[in-house]
Motif scaffolding. Sequence first.
Motif, PDB file in Angstrom:
ATOM      1  N   ALA A  42       2.814  -6.401   1.716  1.00 36.23           N
ATOM      2  CA  ALA A  42       3.139  -7.413   2.942  1.00 36.23           C
ATOM      3  C   ALA A  42       3.288  -6.379   4.164  1.00 36.23           C
ATOM      4  CB  ALA A  42       4.749  -7.925   2.806  1.00 36.23           C
ATOM      5  N   HIS A  43       3.820  -5.139   4.231  1.00 33.83           N
ATOM      6  CA  HIS A  43       3.838  -4.030   5.213  1.00 33.83           C
ATOM      7  C   HIS A  43       2.273  -4.050   5.897  1.00 33.83           C
ATOM      8  CE1 HIS A  43       8.170  -3.465   5.454  1.00 33.83           C
ATOM      9  NE2 HIS A  43       8.042  -3.712   4.061  1.00 33.83           N
ATOM     10  N   PHE A  44       1.435  -3.822   5.027  1.00 31.01           N
ATOM     11  CA  PHE A  44       0.166  -3.468   5.289  1.00 31.01           C
ATOM     12  C   PHE A  44      -0.470  -4.569   5.858  1.00 31.01           C
ATOM     13  CE2 PHE A  44       0.736   0.412   2.362  1.00 31.01           C
ATOM     14  CZ  PHE A  44      -0.090   1.049   3.023  1.00 31.01           C
ATOM     15  N   GLU A  49      -2.390  -7.300  10.859  1.00 36.58           N
ATOM     16  CA  GLU A  49      -2.524  -8.264  11.914  1.00 36.58           C
ATOM     17  C   GLU A  49      -1.928  -7.905  13.271  1.00 36.58           C
ATOM     18  OE1 GLU A  49       0.082 -11.083   9.914  1.00 36.58           O
ATOM     19  OE2 GLU A  49      -1.427 -11.499   8.237  1.00 36.58           O
ATOM     20  N   ASN A  50      -1.126  -7.059  13.387  1.00 36.89           N
ATOM     21  CA  ASN A  50      -0.557  -6.654  14.796  1.00 36.89           C
ATOM     22  C   ASN A  50      -1.434  -5.331  15.340  1.00 36.89           C
ATOM     23  OD1 ASN A  50       1.736  -8.366  14.802  1.00 36.89           O
ATOM     24  ND2 ASN A  50       2.696  -6.900  13.323  1.00 36.89           N
ATOM     25  N   LEU A  55      -8.495  -2.066   7.951  1.00 38.02           N
ATOM     26  CA  LEU A  55      -8.331  -2.318   6.457  1.00 38.02           C
ATOM     27  C   LEU A  55      -9.987  -1.849   6.480  1.00 38.02           C
ATOM     28  CD1 LEU A  55      -7.717  -2.925   3.727  1.00 38.02           C
ATOM     29  CD2 LEU A  55      -8.409  -5.676   4.533  1.00 38.02           C
ATOM     30  N   HIS A  56     -10.269  -0.916   5.420  1.00 35.79           N
ATOM     31  CA  HIS A  56     -11.614  -0.554   5.013  1.00 35.79           C
ATOM     32  C   HIS A  56     -11.862  -0.748   3.645  1.00 35.79           C
ATOM     33  CE1 HIS A  56     -12.093   1.641   8.668  1.00 35.79           C
ATOM     34  NE2 HIS A  56     -10.731   1.956   8.547  1.00 35.79           N
ATOM     35  N   GLY A  57     -12.744  -1.565   3.311  1.00 37.29           N
ATOM     36  CA  GLY A  57     -12.858  -1.863   1.717  1.00 37.29           C
ATOM     37  C   GLY A  57     -12.115  -3.134   1.272  1.00 37.29           C
ATOM     38  N   ALA A  62      -9.591  -0.283  -1.282  1.00 30.02           N
ATOM     39  CA  ALA A  62      -9.114  -0.446  -0.090  1.00 30.02           C
ATOM     40  C   ALA A  62      -8.549   0.755   0.251  1.00 30.02           C
ATOM     41  CB  ALA A  62      -8.471  -1.659   0.237  1.00 30.02           C
ATOM     42  N   TRP A  63      -8.693   1.003   1.802  1.00 29.01           N
ATOM     43  CA  TRP A  63      -7.928   2.164   2.342  1.00 29.01           C
ATOM     44  C   TRP A  63      -7.603   1.708   3.809  1.00 29.01           C
ATOM     45  CZ3 TRP A  63     -13.165   2.828   1.948  1.00 29.01           C
ATOM     46  CH2 TRP A  63     -13.712   3.258   3.019  1.00 29.01           C
ATOM     47  N   TYR A  64      -6.771   2.375   4.646  1.00 27.35           N
ATOM     48  CA  TYR A  64      -6.274   2.009   5.872  1.00 27.35           C
ATOM     49  C   TYR A  64      -6.234   3.158   6.722  1.00 27.35           C
ATOM     50  CZ  TYR A  64      -4.358  -2.496   3.549  1.00 27.35           C
ATOM     51  OH  TYR A  64      -4.368  -3.357   2.731  1.00 27.35           O
ATOM     52  N   THR A  65      -6.556   2.973   8.019  1.00 27.39           N
ATOM     53  CA  THR A  65      -6.658   3.962   8.932  1.00 27.39           C
ATOM     54  C   THR A  65      -5.673   3.380  10.293  1.00 27.39           C
ATOM     55  OG1 THR A  65      -8.808   3.227   9.875  1.00 27.39           O
ATOM     56  CG2 THR A  65      -8.756   5.109   8.295  1.00 27.39           C
ATOM     57  N   LEU A  66      -5.424   4.527  11.170  1.00 26.98           N
ATOM     58  CA  LEU A  66      -4.776   3.846  12.152  1.00 26.98           C
ATOM     59  C   LEU A  66      -5.851   3.203  13.098  1.00 26.98           C
ATOM     60  CD1 LEU A  66      -2.611   6.908  13.319  1.00 26.98           C
ATOM     61  CD2 LEU A  66      -1.724   4.719  12.633  1.00 26.98           C
ATOM     62  N   ARG A  67      -5.604   2.060  13.803  1.00 26.79           N
ATOM     63  CA  ARG A  67      -6.447   1.452  14.951  1.00 26.79           C
ATOM     64  C   ARG A  67      -5.963   1.837  16.137  1.00 26.79           C
ATOM     65  NH1 ARG A  67      -7.326  -4.751  14.300  1.00 26.79           N
ATOM     66  NH2 ARG A  67      -8.682  -3.758  12.583  1.00 26.79           N
TER      67      ARG A  67
END
Length: 84
Positions: A42-44, A49-50, A55-57, A62-67
């Motif tokens: 939910a946090h991810f 969304e904000n 999101l990658h994959g 899946a992994w996440y990076t800073l936008r």
Amino acid sequence: MGVIGCRIGHSVRIIDQAREHGRVTIGQMARLTGVSRNTLKAHFRLLVENGHLALHGKTRGAWYTLRHHPLSPILGERAGVRGW
């Protein structure tokens, strides 16, 4: 820390982890924090969304990076936020 503080704290730790290591996964954060995967999902999702994370994959890989926002260094410094 109240319920809202805990919720914000989880998101801050996720962003800090992504900033320090370049990427972060839900599994990493579950191991580091002891927080359930469903809570972290939910946090991810909200961070994506904000516009804070990308999101990658998909699925378990899946992994996440800073936008990064184009004005983030300027806005971050003005707001006193480290690495916004």
